[in-house]
Design a protein around this motif. Sequence first.
Motif, PDB file in Angstrom:
ATOM      1  N   ASN A 139       0.818  -1.232   0.000  1.00 32.57           N
ATOM      2  CA  ASN A 139       0.000   0.000   0.000  1.00 32.57           C
ATOM      3  C   ASN A 139       0.844   1.271   0.000  1.00 32.57           C
ATOM      4  O   ASN A 139       0.562   2.221   0.740  1.00 32.57           O
ATOM      5  CB  ASN A 139      -0.951   0.004   1.204  1.00 32.57           C
ATOM      6  CG  ASN A 139      -1.960  -1.119   1.155  1.00 32.57           C
ATOM      7  OD1 ASN A 139      -2.408  -1.514   0.078  1.00 32.57           O
ATOM      8  ND2 ASN A 139      -2.307  -1.653   2.317  1.00 32.57           N
ATOM      9  N   LYS A 145       1.414  -3.523  -6.389  1.00 35.55           N
ATOM     10  CA  LYS A 145       1.083  -4.648  -5.530  1.00 35.55           C
ATOM     11  C   LYS A 145       2.297  -5.569  -5.375  1.00 35.55           C
ATOM     12  O   LYS A 145       3.085  -5.743  -6.317  1.00 35.55           O
ATOM     13  CB  LYS A 145      -0.077  -5.453  -6.122  1.00 35.55           C
ATOM     14  CG  LYS A 145      -1.357  -4.643  -6.314  1.00 35.55           C
ATOM     15  CD  LYS A 145      -1.937  -4.170  -4.986  1.00 35.55           C
ATOM     16  CE  LYS A 145      -3.270  -3.450  -5.186  1.00 35.55           C
ATOM     17  NZ  LYS A 145      -3.816  -2.927  -3.906  1.00 35.55           N
ATOM     18  N   GLU A 169      -0.089  -7.098   7.830  1.00 34.66           N
ATOM     19  CA  GLU A 169       0.147  -7.131   6.380  1.00 34.66           C
ATOM     20  C   GLU A 169       1.033  -8.299   6.004  1.00 34.66           C
ATOM     21  O   GLU A 169       0.790  -8.986   4.995  1.00 34.66           O
ATOM     22  CB  GLU A 169       0.800  -5.817   5.937  1.00 34.66           C
ATOM     23  CG  GLU A 169      -0.130  -4.617   5.971  1.00 34.66           C
ATOM     24  CD  GLU A 169       0.610  -3.301   5.788  1.00 34.66           C
ATOM     25  OE1 GLU A 169      -0.072  -2.262   5.662  1.00 34.66           O
ATOM     26  OE2 GLU A 169       1.859  -3.297   5.768  1.00 34.66           O
TER      27      GLU A 169
END
Length: 221
Positions: A139, A145, A169
Amino acid sequence: MYKVNEVFETIQGEGSFTGAPAIFIRLQGCPVGCSWCDTKHTWEIKPELKQSLGDIVIKTAETEHWAAVTPADLLQLFVAKGYQAKHVVITGGEPCMFDLNPLCEALHNAGYSTQIETSGTFDIKAPAQTWVTVSPKVNMAGGYKVLQSALDRANEIKHPVAMQKHIDELLQLLQHTDTAAKLIYLQPISQQQRATELAIAMCKQHNWRLSVQVHKYIGIS
């Protein structure tokens, strides 16, 4: 041709090669946009800042200048500089913006081992014997990504952490990754005490490892 921001010999301060003498090749260019990045001078490739490799290696400060070089140019530089290290770390910037096969193969043929440090947001194009360190950037401002293919290719996953959301994450990223043969490191961001305490606790809980950026504590590049 590779766009090189700097080349220097030092001691690797992170991950599984901590303490090993190493030659660092820092490539220019990165669109990932990490807010805490400590090499923001490598983000943009500005044609007007192109220099010769000779000018690049004598830099005394971090700049956006870069040189276009071949693997042969780099090998000649290693000899000219008298570098003794036999481990080469290719970093950035984001080195996997480039096809690293020709560079790594040339280094292997000359007797060097190779390591790539990448955000995991680009396909990794490198030989099988190259050690791959993925420091997944989730992010970030650039909108890229983390690729599952990069996580799968990684020999070690070295995750920067400052707060619990970074642990969450990482756990999310690892859900579909076979970690049996990988080393998992947590690296506190900016040597913050809170981040370090969190990383230590999570390493104990998950049987991961701690990476503390030794080079910053002892004051070397």
